[in-house]
Design a protein around this motif. Sequence first.
Motif, PDB file in Angstrom:
ATOM      1  N   ARG A 159     -40.144 -85.737   3.449  1.00  0.00           N
ATOM      2  CA  ARG A 159     -39.135 -86.641   2.907  1.00  0.00           C
ATOM      3  C   ARG A 159     -38.077 -86.915   3.964  1.00  0.00           C
ATOM      4  N   ASP A 169     -39.011 -83.253  -5.844  1.00  0.00           N
ATOM      5  CA  ASP A 169     -39.840 -84.421  -5.566  1.00  0.00           C
ATOM      6  C   ASP A 169     -40.510 -84.847  -6.867  1.00  0.00           C
ATOM      7  N   ASN A 191     -37.321 -91.286  -1.285  1.00  0.00           N
ATOM      8  CA  ASN A 191     -37.852 -90.285  -0.362  1.00  0.00           C
ATOM      9  C   ASN A 191     -37.875 -90.775   1.079  1.00  0.00           C
TER      10      ASN A 191
END
Length: 390
Positions: A159, A169, A191
């Motif tokens: 990321r 995430d 991200n």
Amino acid sequence: MPHSQRGITLIEALLSFVILAFGMLGIARLHVDLRAHADLARQRTDATRIAGEDMERLRAFSVLGSSGAAPSYAAIATASIEVADSTGGAATRYTIERHVATIAGEQAADVAVVVHWTDRRDGAQHAALNSVIARSDPVLAAALTTAPSGTPVKGVLGRSPRIPLFAKDLGDGRSAFKPIAGSTVAFVQDNRSGLITARCTGVATTLTTAALTAAALTGCDAATGHLLSGTVRFANTSPPDPANANATPLPFDIVLALSGDLAAPAPACYTAVQLDNPEDRRSLYHCVVFVSKNGRWSGRSTLAPIGWRIGTAAGDYRVCRYSSDLDGSGAIDRNIEHPSTYLAVDSALMQQNFLIVAGPDSCPTAAARRVVDGGAGDVYADLSTAQHQP
């Protein structure tokens, strides 16, 4: 002259001629050897030049795969080239052999160019050059002319490095985190860029950041912003040690005073005390600055004490900021270096850390690089600080 000595002079003359003849033969042989060595040196120079030129031609490939229309990385061939003797004598024929072997596990090849020829005395001679040629698309060579800027697109966990490590995430190109455990607020980040893309205010208080899911994010609005975060440590020694500030944190708020275009919503700041590790007591803060039309913000962050005073007298506290001259310019002139005032911030800022010391003490400075983890994986950091408040 006695009869027995007649003819001696003639014999002596003949012997002198014989000695002189051997000397002349030696000189002639030396001349031939010198010419042969000079000729060999010239041929070796030509062979080295030819090998170097061929190596550079291999480096100048324009395609990776085999191609009859353009030089290719995959080309492995034996070629010959004839070069005339620079002294005007007979031409010397040089034969070039190329050997290319792919290096296991690497995008590169081990290349050897060997040039063979026959010298003046019909002796076999050769000169060789060895090198490694990277197997990369030639179009990428243009990237070498572009100066790097910004931060890497991906950091830890694949990321953006502008996303906190503890953020969850969500598996859809986004990550989310709660700035305070037990609150109903969570922020969503892209991200790839690390940009705040949403603020959710309907999250269950029982959910931790690690338990967040896309379905659990409710009451969200499309709020675009940049993250500003760091730690606040309190020192209980005099003089203060910036590497071992481990006093129990006092309560405070983070205040962001913005300047310029204020059309965007007011910043949202949150603080959380970390006391679970007795050897690493600290407070964390996270601010989301909702950007205006130009996507940038400028301003100054300060600490607002709750139940204690900022000052220089006994019983007061002084606020220092960890600040490093990362680019070696001699000044704190970049936002990432934690300046007194931020200017035109266009991305998330992490590790904007503060140190709180006793009011009569000065903000400590440290060596440019100092070990802050004495274990096997030593970590080096610039622990210098600068006065921030008052």
